[in-house]
Design an enzyme around this catalytic site. Structure first.
Site, PDB file in Angstrom:
ATOM      1  N   HIS A  52       0.815  -1.362  -0.060  1.00 39.41           N
ATOM      2  CA  HIS A  52       0.049   0.194   0.038  1.00 39.41           C
ATOM      3  C   HIS A  52       0.639   1.164   0.116  1.00 39.41           C
ATOM      4  O   HIS A  52       0.393   2.239  -0.340  1.00 39.41           O
ATOM      5  CB  HIS A  52      -0.874   0.037   1.096  1.00 39.41           C
ATOM      6  N   GLU A 114      -7.696  -4.115  -3.574  1.00 39.39           N
ATOM      7  CA  GLU A 114      -8.027  -4.862  -2.223  1.00 39.39           C
ATOM      8  C   GLU A 114      -9.339  -4.123  -1.646  1.00 39.39           C
ATOM      9  O   GLU A 114      -9.409  -3.443  -0.989  1.00 39.39           O
ATOM     10  CB  GLU A 114      -6.882  -4.817  -1.125  1.00 39.39           C
ATOM     11  N   ASP A 254       2.583  -6.217   2.220  1.00 38.25           N
ATOM     12  CA  ASP A 254       1.299  -5.339   2.627  1.00 38.25           C
ATOM     13  C   ASP A 254       1.683  -4.231   3.453  1.00 38.25           C
ATOM     14  O   ASP A 254       0.942  -3.605   4.414  1.00 38.25           O
ATOM     15  CB  ASP A 254       0.564  -6.273   3.602  1.00 38.25           C
TER      16      ASP A 254
END
Length: 363
Positions: A52, A114, A254
């Site tokens: 991210h 996501e 992540d």
């Protein structure tokens, strides 16, 4: 022409051997095998398909120049291919991200969505205001440069989503889901063979209902793993490795925008989070909020947690993710392949990164 000599060469198919590699016009043009005391380890460049952000850069608010800076930061970690990843958001905000990535830096292979088609019960650090079922107009966000979408198979309209994604060449990954084994079995039989950040934000294993976690272990799913020792303890990572084998695992970070920054209060998808050391938690619920893992540390951790071979390490850090995305010509040390490479020392610290035949990082 570049020639790198006296190497321990690690290929996910051919395995480990010593020798030299010659690079020309962005490609590996020659490999020589010979006995030597290697000066360094050469592996395919790493691939992170779920990240991210880092160092203050956030997928949801990044501009084109931010993505360029992100790519440079990744080179420091040996990452030569990555997919910036969104969180659940409005279609308008997702489309803005897609527009910002209209001209991709060449190390970005696409975008990972996501959400927003996930379970509110397993939202994790996703903003529940933006979690929805597949609804009218959903096709508008399934456009270039989307490469992966994480969705829950139990939501209304999931089959429609899969059908559209299949036509567009978008990979569907199961995640943030309360699904049962029977639902997972149907999804697997539809050709969906991937699970996002296993086993986090998934229905758990029980001896009378496998849930997503048990189904991921039982069926031939490919699993993303966050090897930070926080999202899963080292013993669980090793357990999954022993059950699934290296061929079915893909290392991801992540990572969030607070990665690499000082302790403090930050934001993820409109939610406040607190960073303390290597742990990021939502302020309100104290749920884990992504990771602060850098990819080179994920590589070191996985090797430490599992005692896997270097050949297996090259699979989980690069080759498997590329196979999952259908990307060819990358992820191997083989003549004719693009020269995306990571040069490491015995401790697996990145010394140099080569991208398309050019040295882009030197420690």
């Amino acid at each position: 022409m570049i020639k790198i000599e006296d190497l321990l060469i690690v290929d996910p198919v051919d395995g480990e051997y010593t020798g030299s590699v010659k690079i020309g016009k962005g490609k590996i043009v020659d490999i020589r095998r010979y006995h030597c005391t290697p000066k360094a380890i050469l592996m395919p460049g790493f691939v992170d398909v779920h990240t991210h952000g880092q160092y203050g850069i956030d997928t949801m608010s990044a501009k084109a120049e931010n993505f360029e800076e992100w790519a440079k930061r990744n080179f420091e970690q040996g990452v030569t291919t990555f997919l910036p990843t969104t969180v659940s958001a409005s279609f308008e905000d997702i489309l803005k991200v897609e527009d910002a990535l209209a001209k991709l830096p060449s190390s970005i292979a696409g975008l990972h969505l996501e959400g927003p088609f996930i379970s509110k019960e397993k939202k994790g650090a996703q903003n529940p205001e933006h979690i929805i079922s597949v609804t009218n107009g959903f096709e508008q966000i399934l456009r270039y440069p989307v490469k992966i979408i994480t969705a829950a198979p139990e939501i209304d309209g999931f089959n429609r989503l899969v059908g559209i994604c299949r036509k567009k060449g978008i990979v569907v990954s199961i995640g943030h889901s309360m699904a049962t084994y029977s639902v997972l079995r149907r999804a697997f039989e539809m050709g969906i063979d991937r699970i996002t950040h296993f086993p986090n934000a998934l229905s758990t294993l029980h001896h009378r209902e496998l849930g997503v976690t048990g189904s991921g272990l039982y069926l031939d799913f490919n699993l993303e793993i966050i090897a930070d020792g926080i999202h899963s303890v080292p013993e669980f990572v090793d357990f999954v490795y022993r059950v699934k084998g290296a061929d079915r695992l893909m290392l991801v970070t992540d990572s969030i925008s607070a990665t690499g920054l000082e302790n403090g209060i930050y934001e993820l998808g409109g939610l406040k989070l607190e960073l303390k050391g290597k742990r990021a938690e939502l302020v309100e619920s104290r749920s884990l909020a992504g990771s602060t893992l850098l990819f080179n540390d994920a590589v070191k951790n996985f090797r430490k947690f599992t005692n896997c071979s270097l050949k297996e390490l090259s699979k989980v850090s690069s080759y498997n993710s590329l196979l999952s995305l259908g990307i060819t010509g990358l992820g191997r040390i083989k003549e004719g392949y693009t020269a995306n490479l990571a040069l490491l020392n015995e401790d697996l610290t990145v010394l140099k990164t080569i991208f398309k035949g050019e040295e882009v990082y030197n420690k």
